[in-house]
Scaffold this motif. Structure first.
Motif, mmCIF file in Angstrom:
data_model
loop_
_atom_site.group_PDB
_atom_site.id
_atom_site.type_symbol
_atom_site.label_atom_id
_atom_site.label_comp_id
_atom_site.label_asym_id
_atom_site.label_seq_id
_atom_site.Cartn_x
_atom_site.Cartn_y
_atom_site.Cartn_z
ATOM 1 N N PRO A 239 0.761 -1.375 -0.103
ATOM 2 C CA PRO A 239 -0.195 0.032 0.077
ATOM 3 C C PRO A 239 0.843 1.271 0.018
ATOM 4 N N THR A 241 -0.008 5.351 0.399
ATOM 5 C CA THR A 241 -1.147 6.176 0.516
ATOM 6 C C THR A 241 -0.850 7.672 -0.137
ATOM 7 N N ASP A 242 -1.873 8.283 -0.296
ATOM 8 C CA ASP A 242 -1.737 9.891 -0.673
ATOM 9 C C ASP A 242 -0.793 10.772 0.371
ATOM 10 N N ASN A 243 -0.838 10.180 1.667
ATOM 11 C CA ASN A 243 0.095 10.786 2.540
ATOM 12 C C ASN A 243 1.283 10.479 2.316
#
Length: 293
Positions: A239, A241-243
Protein backbone atom coordinates in the motif's frame (compact mmCIF):
# COMPACT_ATOMS: atom_id res chain seq x y z
CA UNK A 1 40.67 54.35 -27.59
CA UNK A 2 37.51 52.23 -27.33
CA UNK A 3 37.56 49.52 -24.61
CA UNK A 4 36.86 45.89 -25.58
CA UNK A 5 33.15 45.07 -25.96
CA UNK A 6 33.25 42.67 -22.99
CA UNK A 7 34.45 45.54 -20.77
CA UNK A 8 32.08 48.19 -22.06
CA UNK A 9 28.98 45.98 -22.30
CA UNK A 10 29.56 42.83 -20.25
CA UNK A 11 26.01 41.52 -20.72
CA UNK A 12 25.37 42.05 -24.42
CA UNK A 13 26.40 38.55 -25.41
CA UNK A 14 24.29 37.15 -22.58
CA UNK A 15 21.07 38.27 -24.24
CA UNK A 16 22.14 37.66 -27.85
CA UNK A 17 21.36 41.24 -28.78
CA UNK A 18 24.79 42.79 -29.49
CA UNK A 19 24.90 46.52 -30.07
CA UNK A 20 26.97 47.79 -32.95
CA UNK A 21 27.92 51.34 -33.84
CA UNK A 22 30.73 53.73 -34.45
CA UNK A 23 31.75 56.36 -31.92
CA UNK A 24 32.58 58.65 -34.87
CA UNK A 25 28.98 58.47 -36.10
CA UNK A 26 27.13 61.65 -35.06
CA UNK A 27 23.93 59.54 -34.65
CA UNK A 28 25.63 57.24 -32.13
CA UNK A 29 24.55 57.97 -28.56
CA UNK A 30 26.29 56.12 -25.74
CA UNK A 31 23.45 56.90 -23.32
CA UNK A 32 20.95 55.24 -25.65
CA UNK A 33 23.18 52.18 -25.94
CA UNK A 34 23.58 51.86 -22.18
CA UNK A 35 19.84 52.27 -21.58
CA UNK A 36 19.07 49.62 -24.20
CA UNK A 37 21.46 47.21 -22.50
CA UNK A 38 20.03 47.87 -19.06
CA UNK A 39 16.49 47.34 -20.30
CA UNK A 40 17.55 44.02 -21.80
CA UNK A 41 19.04 42.98 -18.46
CA UNK A 42 15.92 43.96 -16.52
CA UNK A 43 13.64 42.17 -18.96
CA UNK A 44 15.75 39.02 -18.81
CA UNK A 45 15.84 39.14 -15.01
CA UNK A 46 12.04 39.39 -14.87
CA UNK A 47 11.19 36.69 -17.41
CA UNK A 48 14.09 34.23 -17.01
CA UNK A 49 15.85 34.91 -13.70
CA UNK A 50 17.54 31.51 -13.55
CA UNK A 51 18.97 31.93 -17.05
CA UNK A 52 20.48 35.23 -15.93
CA UNK A 53 21.87 33.67 -12.75
CA UNK A 54 23.28 30.69 -14.62
CA UNK A 55 24.93 32.86 -17.24
CA UNK A 56 26.61 35.04 -14.64
CA UNK A 57 27.64 32.35 -12.14
CA UNK A 58 27.77 29.26 -14.35
CA UNK A 59 25.75 26.05 -14.24
CA UNK A 60 23.23 26.47 -17.05
CA UNK A 61 20.02 28.39 -17.54
CA UNK A 62 16.41 27.71 -16.63
CA UNK A 63 17.27 24.11 -15.68
CA UNK A 64 18.50 25.64 -12.42
CA UNK A 65 14.84 26.22 -11.54
CA UNK A 66 14.16 22.53 -10.87
CA UNK A 67 15.84 19.42 -9.48
CA UNK A 68 15.05 15.93 -10.80
CA UNK A 69 14.71 12.88 -8.52
CA UNK A 70 14.52 9.14 -9.12
CA UNK A 71 10.99 7.70 -8.69
CA UNK A 72 10.21 7.12 -5.03
CA UNK A 73 13.43 8.79 -3.88
CA UNK A 74 14.26 12.03 -2.08
CA UNK A 75 18.03 11.59 -2.44
CA UNK A 76 19.96 14.27 -4.33
CA UNK A 77 22.00 13.00 -7.26
CA UNK A 78 25.46 14.39 -8.18
CA UNK A 79 23.79 16.26 -11.05
CA UNK A 80 21.39 17.85 -8.53
CA UNK A 81 24.24 18.94 -6.32
CA UNK A 82 26.18 20.46 -9.20
CA UNK A 83 23.21 22.60 -10.20
CA UNK A 84 22.59 23.60 -6.61
CA UNK A 85 26.22 24.67 -6.23
CA UNK A 86 25.73 27.16 -9.06
CA UNK A 87 22.50 28.37 -7.49
CA UNK A 88 24.17 28.78 -4.09
CA UNK A 89 26.92 30.91 -5.65
CA UNK A 90 24.30 33.19 -7.12
CA UNK A 91 22.39 33.46 -3.84
CA UNK A 92 25.61 34.19 -1.97
CA UNK A 93 26.48 37.05 -4.32
CA UNK A 94 22.89 38.37 -4.27
CA UNK A 95 21.94 38.46 -0.55
CA UNK A 96 18.65 40.19 -1.36
CA UNK A 97 17.28 37.12 -3.16
CA UNK A 98 14.95 34.69 -1.38
CA UNK A 99 14.05 31.22 -2.62
CA UNK A 100 10.80 29.30 -2.53
CA UNK A 101 11.18 25.49 -2.65
CA UNK A 102 8.27 23.23 -3.66
CA UNK A 103 8.36 19.44 -3.85
CA UNK A 104 6.48 17.59 -6.58
CA UNK A 105 5.60 13.98 -7.43
CA UNK A 106 4.71 11.83 -10.40
CA UNK A 107 1.63 9.96 -9.08
CA UNK A 108 2.27 6.74 -10.98
CA UNK A 109 6.06 6.57 -11.16
CA UNK A 110 6.57 7.64 -7.54
CA UNK A 111 3.94 5.24 -6.24
CA UNK A 112 5.77 2.43 -8.03
CA UNK A 113 9.13 3.74 -6.78
CA UNK A 114 7.94 3.76 -3.15
CA UNK A 115 6.68 0.20 -3.52
CA UNK A 116 10.02 -0.94 -4.93
CA UNK A 117 11.88 0.77 -2.10
CA UNK A 118 9.60 -0.89 0.47
CA UNK A 119 10.06 -4.34 -1.07
CA UNK A 120 13.83 -3.88 -1.27
CA UNK A 121 13.93 -2.81 2.38
CA UNK A 122 11.89 -5.86 3.43
CA UNK A 123 14.16 -8.25 1.53
CA UNK A 124 17.35 -6.67 2.91
CA UNK A 125 15.97 -6.74 6.46
CA UNK A 126 15.10 -10.42 6.19
CA UNK A 127 18.48 -11.28 4.71
CA UNK A 128 20.21 -9.30 7.47
CA UNK A 129 18.12 -11.03 10.15
CA UNK A 130 19.17 -14.43 8.77
CA UNK A 131 22.85 -13.64 9.37
CA UNK A 132 24.82 -14.64 12.44
CA UNK A 133 24.94 -12.11 15.26
CA UNK A 134 28.59 -11.28 14.56
CA UNK A 135 27.77 -10.59 10.92
CA UNK A 136 24.81 -8.38 11.82
CA UNK A 137 27.06 -6.33 14.11
CA UNK A 138 29.45 -5.62 11.25
CA UNK A 139 26.87 -4.36 8.76
CA UNK A 140 23.37 -2.93 8.31
CA UNK A 141 20.51 -4.05 6.05
CA UNK A 142 21.14 -1.14 3.73
CA UNK A 143 24.80 -2.07 3.28
CA UNK A 144 24.10 -5.64 2.20
CA UNK A 145 24.82 -6.76 -1.35
CA UNK A 146 22.35 -9.45 -2.35
CA UNK A 147 23.07 -11.96 -5.08
CA UNK A 148 20.38 -12.50 -7.76
CA UNK A 149 19.76 -15.93 -6.27
CA UNK A 150 19.17 -14.49 -2.79
CA UNK A 151 16.82 -11.86 -4.17
CA UNK A 152 14.81 -14.46 -6.11
CA UNK A 153 14.58 -16.74 -3.09
CA UNK A 154 13.17 -13.99 -0.88
CA UNK A 155 10.72 -12.90 -3.60
CA UNK A 156 9.35 -16.44 -3.79
CA UNK A 157 8.98 -16.55 0.00
CA UNK A 158 7.19 -13.20 0.11
CA UNK A 159 4.90 -14.28 -2.71
CA UNK A 160 4.00 -17.52 -0.90
CA UNK A 161 3.34 -15.63 2.35
CA UNK A 162 1.10 -13.09 0.60
CA UNK A 163 -0.77 -15.89 -1.11
CA UNK A 164 -1.21 -17.79 2.14
CA UNK A 165 -2.49 -14.70 3.99
CA UNK A 166 -4.94 -13.91 1.20
CA UNK A 167 -3.25 -10.61 0.37
CA UNK A 168 -2.89 -11.86 -3.19
CA UNK A 169 -6.17 -13.40 -4.34
CA UNK A 170 -8.59 -13.35 -7.25
CA UNK A 171 -10.34 -10.20 -6.08
CA UNK A 172 -7.06 -8.30 -5.69
CA UNK A 173 -5.85 -9.26 -9.17
CA UNK A 174 -9.24 -8.58 -10.78
CA UNK A 175 -9.20 -5.09 -9.23
CA UNK A 176 -5.79 -4.50 -10.83
CA UNK A 177 -6.52 -5.62 -14.37
CA UNK A 178 -2.97 -5.02 -15.55
CA UNK A 179 -1.92 -7.90 -13.26
CA UNK A 180 -4.09 -10.50 -15.00
CA UNK A 181 -1.54 -11.35 -17.69
CA UNK A 182 1.24 -11.39 -15.10
CA UNK A 183 -0.65 -13.72 -12.76
CA UNK A 184 -1.35 -16.08 -15.65
CA UNK A 185 2.41 -16.72 -15.94
CA UNK A 186 2.57 -18.20 -12.42
CA UNK A 187 1.69 -21.93 -12.20
CA UNK A 188 -1.26 -22.76 -9.93
CA UNK A 189 -0.14 -24.28 -6.64
CA UNK A 190 -3.40 -24.96 -4.85
CA UNK A 191 -7.14 -25.30 -5.25
CA UNK A 192 -7.48 -21.71 -4.12
CA UNK A 193 -5.16 -20.42 -6.86
CA UNK A 194 -6.98 -22.54 -9.43
CA UNK A 195 -10.26 -20.90 -8.39
CA UNK A 196 -8.56 -17.55 -8.67
CA UNK A 197 -7.37 -18.40 -12.17
CA UNK A 198 -10.94 -19.22 -13.21
CA UNK A 199 -12.17 -15.86 -11.94
CA UNK A 200 -9.31 -14.12 -13.69
CA UNK A 201 -10.25 -15.67 -17.01
CA UNK A 202 -13.81 -14.39 -16.55
CA UNK A 203 -12.60 -10.86 -15.81
CA UNK A 204 -10.02 -10.83 -18.59
CA UNK A 205 -12.70 -10.95 -21.30
CA UNK A 206 -14.27 -7.69 -20.11
CA UNK A 207 -12.72 -4.31 -20.95
CA UNK A 208 -11.04 -2.68 -17.99
CA UNK A 209 -12.71 0.52 -16.76
CA UNK A 210 -10.60 3.62 -17.10
CA UNK A 211 -11.13 6.41 -14.65
CA UNK A 212 -10.73 10.04 -15.59
CA UNK A 213 -7.75 10.23 -13.23
CA UNK A 214 -6.03 7.35 -14.99
CA UNK A 215 -6.69 8.99 -18.34
CA UNK A 216 -5.14 12.23 -17.12
CA UNK A 217 -1.81 10.56 -16.33
CA UNK A 218 -1.80 8.00 -19.16
CA UNK A 219 0.63 10.12 -21.16
CA UNK A 220 3.28 9.97 -18.42
CA UNK A 221 6.15 7.52 -18.48
CA UNK A 222 5.02 4.14 -17.19
CA UNK A 223 7.22 2.28 -14.69
CA UNK A 224 8.92 -0.85 -15.99
CA UNK A 225 7.32 -3.99 -14.55
CA UNK A 226 9.59 -6.56 -12.88
CA UNK A 227 10.64 -9.43 -15.11
CA UNK A 228 9.66 -11.97 -12.44
CA UNK A 229 5.83 -12.24 -12.17
CA UNK A 230 6.18 -13.49 -8.59
CA UNK A 231 7.80 -10.16 -7.75
CA UNK A 232 5.22 -8.06 -9.58
CA UNK A 233 2.30 -9.33 -7.48
CA UNK A 234 3.77 -8.71 -3.99
CA UNK A 235 5.03 -5.37 -5.29
CA UNK A 236 1.56 -4.31 -6.40
CA UNK A 237 0.10 -5.36 -3.03
CA UNK A 238 2.24 -2.90 -1.07
CA UNK A 239 0.00 0.00 0.00
CA UNK A 240 1.10 3.54 -0.86
CA UNK A 241 -1.21 6.29 0.39
CA UNK A 242 -1.63 9.89 -0.72
CA UNK A 243 0.03 10.88 2.55
CA UNK A 244 3.08 8.82 1.54
CA UNK A 245 3.30 10.78 -1.71
CA UNK A 246 2.88 14.10 0.09
CA UNK A 247 5.66 13.11 2.49
CA UNK A 248 7.89 12.24 -0.45
CA UNK A 249 7.33 15.65 -2.03
CA UNK A 250 8.05 17.32 1.30
CA UNK A 251 11.22 15.25 1.86
CA UNK A 252 12.50 16.27 -1.57
CA UNK A 253 12.03 19.96 -0.80
CA UNK A 254 13.73 19.52 2.57
CA UNK A 255 16.66 17.71 0.94
CA UNK A 256 17.23 20.68 -1.37
CA UNK A 257 16.97 23.16 1.50
CA UNK A 258 19.36 21.12 3.65
CA UNK A 259 21.95 20.96 0.89
CA UNK A 260 21.82 24.72 0.39
CA UNK A 261 22.09 25.37 4.12
CA UNK A 262 25.04 23.04 4.65
CA UNK A 263 27.15 25.21 2.35
CA UNK A 264 26.97 27.97 4.96
CA UNK A 265 26.48 30.59 2.24
CA UNK A 266 22.72 31.11 2.51
CA UNK A 267 20.75 31.95 5.66
CA UNK A 268 17.75 29.81 6.59
CA UNK A 269 15.53 32.92 6.67
CA UNK A 270 15.96 33.25 2.90
CA UNK A 271 14.60 29.77 2.13
CA UNK A 272 10.88 28.94 2.18
CA UNK A 273 9.24 25.52 1.88
CA UNK A 274 5.92 25.43 0.03
CA UNK A 275 4.44 22.46 1.86
CA UNK A 276 0.86 23.54 2.57
CA UNK A 277 -0.48 24.31 -0.87
CA UNK A 278 -4.20 24.99 -1.32
CA UNK A 279 -4.34 22.71 -4.36
CA UNK A 280 -2.54 19.85 -2.63
CA UNK A 281 0.83 18.38 -3.53
CA UNK A 282 2.32 19.31 -6.90
CA UNK A 283 2.00 16.53 -9.49
CA UNK A 284 4.37 17.96 -12.09
CA UNK A 285 6.90 15.13 -12.06
CA UNK A 286 9.48 13.73 -9.65
CA UNK A 287 11.07 17.11 -9.01
CA UNK A 288 11.62 20.06 -6.75
CA UNK A 289 10.74 23.44 -8.21
CA UNK A 290 12.55 26.64 -7.22
CA UNK A 291 11.28 30.19 -7.50
CA UNK A 292 12.70 33.53 -6.45
CA UNK A 293 10.54 35.74 -4.25
Amino acid sequence: RRPPRSTLFPYTTLFRSPIAGSLNDPQFRIRKVVMHTLLNILEKAATSPFSLLGAVFGGGGEELSYQDFAPGSAVLSPANEKKLDSLVNGLYERPGLQLEIAGSIDPEADRDGLRRASLDKEIRTRQWTSLRKSERTATTPGQLTLTPEQHTAWVKKLYSEALGKGVINAAFIAANTNLIAIAAQIPSRSIETEKAATLLMQHSSAPAPKSSKAAAISSQTKPVAPADPMEALPLASIPVTDNDLETLASDRAKAVRSYILQTGKVEVARLFLSENQSGGVKTNGSRVYLQFR
